[in-house]
Design a protein around this motif. Structure first.
Motif, short mmCIF file in Angstrom:
data_model
loop_
_atom_site.label_atom_id
_atom_site.label_comp_id
_atom_site.label_asym_id
_atom_site.label_seq_id
_atom_site.Cartn_x
_atom_site.Cartn_y
_atom_site.Cartn_z
N UNK A 50 0.83 -1.21 0.00
CA UNK A 50 0.00 0.00 0.00
C UNK A 50 0.86 1.26 0.00
N UNK A 51 1.89 1.28 0.83
CA UNK A 51 2.79 2.44 0.90
C UNK A 51 3.51 2.63 -0.44
N UNK A 52 4.00 1.54 -1.01
CA UNK A 52 4.69 1.63 -2.30
C UNK A 52 3.75 2.13 -3.40
N UNK A 53 2.52 1.60 -3.42
CA UNK A 53 1.57 2.02 -4.44
C UNK A 53 1.20 3.49 -4.28
N UNK A 54 0.94 3.91 -3.07
CA UNK A 54 0.58 5.30 -2.81
C UNK A 54 1.73 6.23 -3.19
N UNK A 55 2.94 5.85 -2.83
CA UNK A 55 4.12 6.65 -3.17
C UNK A 55 4.27 6.76 -4.68
N UNK A 56 4.18 5.63 -5.37
CA UNK A 56 4.30 5.64 -6.82
C UNK A 56 3.20 6.45 -7.49
N UNK A 57 1.99 6.35 -6.96
CA UNK A 57 0.86 7.10 -7.52
C UNK A 57 1.05 8.60 -7.33
N UNK A 58 1.50 9.00 -6.16
CA UNK A 58 1.75 10.42 -5.90
C UNK A 58 2.84 10.94 -6.84
N UNK A 59 3.92 10.18 -6.99
CA UNK A 59 5.00 10.60 -7.89
C UNK A 59 4.52 10.68 -9.33
N UNK A 60 3.76 9.68 -9.77
CA UNK A 60 3.24 9.68 -11.14
C UNK A 60 2.30 10.87 -11.37
N UNK A 61 1.49 11.19 -10.37
CA UNK A 61 0.56 12.31 -10.55
C UNK A 61 1.29 13.64 -10.65
N UNK A 62 2.44 13.74 -10.00
CA UNK A 62 3.24 14.97 -10.11
C UNK A 62 3.89 15.08 -11.49
N UNK A 63 4.16 13.94 -12.09
CA UNK A 63 4.80 13.93 -13.41
C UNK A 63 3.77 14.17 -14.52
N UNK A 64 2.55 13.66 -14.32
CA UNK A 64 1.52 13.72 -15.36
C UNK A 64 1.23 15.16 -15.78
N UNK A 65 1.08 15.34 -17.07
CA UNK A 65 0.81 16.68 -17.58
C UNK A 65 -0.64 17.09 -17.36
N UNK A 66 -1.54 16.12 -17.33
CA UNK A 66 -2.95 16.40 -17.11
C UNK A 66 -3.24 16.31 -15.62
N UNK A 67 -3.86 17.33 -15.06
CA UNK A 67 -4.18 17.34 -13.64
C UNK A 67 -5.45 16.59 -13.30
N UNK A 68 -6.13 16.06 -14.30
CA UNK A 68 -7.42 15.42 -14.06
C UNK A 68 -7.27 13.93 -13.79
N UNK A 69 -7.97 13.48 -12.76
CA UNK A 69 -8.03 12.05 -12.47
C UNK A 69 -9.30 11.43 -13.02
N UNK A 70 -10.07 12.23 -13.75
CA UNK A 70 -11.36 11.76 -14.26
C UNK A 70 -11.20 11.04 -15.59
#
Length: 122
Positions: free
Chosen positions: A41-61
């Motif tokens: 869970x910690x690894x997934x959450x960390x990876x998801x947070x990092x990926x969201x910072x990299x993503x050009x689109x701010x939308x999770x929809x």
């Protein structure tokens, strides 16, 4: 930052898969499985947070964003429920816990695979 995100997400896959399948094979939820669930869970959450910072689109929809958030929520629920089952010590619940684990793991694979596909196509 991308390499850390990829490593984190893949570690989540490794830890979560080890936890879920070893629990199934051993036939009973054990404390070390719980530790591995939380590490995943910690690894997934960390990876998801990092990926969201990299993503050009701010939308999770989108499909990946929605299934990814669902997967993290389910992983959290799964780990908390495993904690409750172990704390109560109900042997029947420990023996049947793998059914929930497999469902959550399969659902978790959806955003993992879609993220890998999406990441390769960029």
């Amino acid at each position: 930052m991308l390499i850390y995100a990829i490593i984190s997400i893949n570690l989540a896959l490794v830890f979560y898969t080890i936890g879920v399948w070893s629990e199934k094979i051993q036939g009973q939820l054990k404390p070390w499985h719980l530790v591995v669930f939380y590490i995943g869970l910690v690894c997934d959450t960390t990876g998801t947070i990092l990926m969201s910072k990299i993503a050009s689109s701010g939308s999770f929809l989108n499909f990946h964003g929605i299934t990814g958030m669902l997967a993290i929520v389910l992983m959290l629920f799964h780990a908390v429920w495993a904690s409750v089952v172990l704390f109560k010590g109900d042997e029947q619940a420990k023996a049947n816990f793998h059914k929930l684990s497999l469902v959550v793991w399969l659902i978790w694979l959806i955003p993992f695979v879609s993220g890998a596909i999406f990441g390769v196509t960029i």
